[in-house]
Design an enzyme around this catalytic site. Sequence first.
Site, PDB file in Angstrom:
ATOM      1  N   SER A 172      84.778  34.196  96.627  1.00 53.92           N
ATOM      2  CA  SER A 172      83.365  34.232  96.134  1.00 53.92           C
ATOM      3  C   SER A 172      83.479  33.351  95.198  1.00 53.92           C
ATOM      4  CB  SER A 172      82.990  35.449  96.151  1.00 53.92           C
ATOM      5  OG  SER A 172      81.215  35.295  96.082  1.00 53.92           O
TER       6      SER A 172
ATOM      7  N   ASP B 200      77.985  32.959 105.928  1.00 53.63           N
ATOM      8  CA  ASP B 200      78.681  34.519 105.997  1.00 53.63           C
ATOM      9  C   ASP B 200      77.646  35.735 105.259  1.00 53.63           C
ATOM     10  OD1 ASP B 200      78.223  34.348 103.367  1.00 53.63           O
ATOM     11  OD2 ASP B 200      80.410  33.898 102.750  1.00 53.63           O
TER      12      ASP B 200
ATOM     13  N   HIS C 139      80.369  37.844 104.145  1.00 55.41           N
ATOM     14  CA  HIS C 139      80.971  37.486 102.889  1.00 55.41           C
ATOM     15  C   HIS C 139      82.235  38.352 102.466  1.00 55.41           C
ATOM     16  CE1 HIS C 139      80.760  35.232  99.171  1.00 55.41           C
ATOM     17  NE2 HIS C 139      80.503  36.306  98.496  1.00 55.41           N
TER      18      HIS C 139
END
Length: 537
Positions: free
Chosen positions: A183, A392, A417
């Site tokens: 991320s 996601d 995610h």
Amino acid sequence: MALLLEEITRSVETFLKLKNSTQTTPYVDPNLDPVLLVPGIAGSILNAVDHDSGKEERVWVRIFGADHEFRTKMWSRFDPSTGKTITLDANTSIVVPQDRAGLLAIDVLDPDMMVGRESVFYFHEMIVEMLGWGFQEGKTLFGFGFDFRQSNRLQEIMDLFAEKLESVYKASGEKKINVISHSMGGLLVKCFMSLHTDIFEKYVQNWIAIAAPFRGAPGYITSTLLNGMSFVNGWEQNFFVSKWSMHQLLIECPSIYELMCCPYFKWELPPVLELWREKESNDGAGTSGVVLESYRSLESLEVFTKSLSDNKADYNGESIDLPFNWEIMEWANETKRVLHSAKLPPKVKFYNIYGTNLETPHSVCYGNEKMPVKDLTNLRYFQPTYICVDGDGTVPVESAMADGLEAVARVGVPGEHRGILNDHRVFRMLKQWLNVGEPDPFYNPINDYVILPTTFEMEEHHENGLEVASVKESWDFTSDDNNDNGTAASTVSSISVSRPGDDQNPRAEARATLTVHSQNDGRQHVELNAVSVSVDA
């Protein structure tokens, strides 16, 4: 008949689990190159240190007393002269614990939590998996937690990352490092690579970015700035930091502004902020109508400014103004320029894994025809609706793929995610790219994807009045039982199960062969081949 095969399979699995649970010495592969794990936003444990007493306590993540401690110790203000977010409590400093070579801070974010613990897992499953591959904490496996409130290019963070790379390099015997980011951690790594290319190239051989919002997470961040966000779902929210307390923190965090939509990227469909507004007509009769207004990324900044113009927080009885921060916005724009100018050093390989197949916020709409937005300052009380694209659930595919670098592979994996960090397909790719074990014959570099072999295969067919079924399954685990001669060896065992027939079920019999391939490094590969036969009903 299949029940007999299932009985054999379960018996073998129980035996292997029992055998494996007795192992006390973890398998360590001394030939592995080091791995450094870098989390995303809210992915690091943060402790508050009292300047007077020296007492240190966890403020992120915690369940009990979470909201009060969060507001007291974590709320902060941005200092434009340094680019740093400073805690409002002048007697408190925020630090990241460095235990377990930095892994403690990014493993389980609330180690004290017992029920619902999975909700605060971060890199936990990946760490467990990699330890099983032969990685060793402090020797070949490390973590870099950081204060996620701060800018991804803050010099203090950059200095800490440089120190971490050097320490990992030395601890592993001067082996070059494999960086795995998740991320927003991908933005931090890319900022460092852009600003300190020489150091990055000196210490890093591979960078694997997972679910990185290279061009922002437009829908998710828009609603975050206007409404706040929750990092846990379900019943845990009742004990966790409130959505509004989180909002009042993030409104002063450069990292959030740096995750806003990149306005200079050529989106296939530009993200927008839509508002159903009540407007007076121009007919002079004082009538009003409802219209849908649409704002692109740069235009929407004026909406943020107006909607947060009277945003305040109560801190220890004092009212603090927390409007949309244009000084942070200017800082974030410079960060985007740093990210845009990043170049991959010639000796570093880059891989990009991104999540797909989930509805992901792209544009955001507030109000509707029956309940339009009359006052922008009340926008925070409206529930947003999203126009979604593939991604996601947090980062759109289009943003995650647009790394702007020369990638060895870009691979889309269906998944959520955070959950993508525990995906078996991702694990298989990592083993291939990190050169763990033998080369994977099922990896297909042409398609940039991983083809998983079927570890459980079952076939049934009818032959001469008999029903025949077969099953194949395999397992891999580590054993302390080393061969005396130091060479690989195999042992074969047989298993048989039978069931007498009755009025309801025909007579059936199953036989299986269990082969254990023992390697001289302590690893064992177990193969089960079983066949059952019964009279065709």
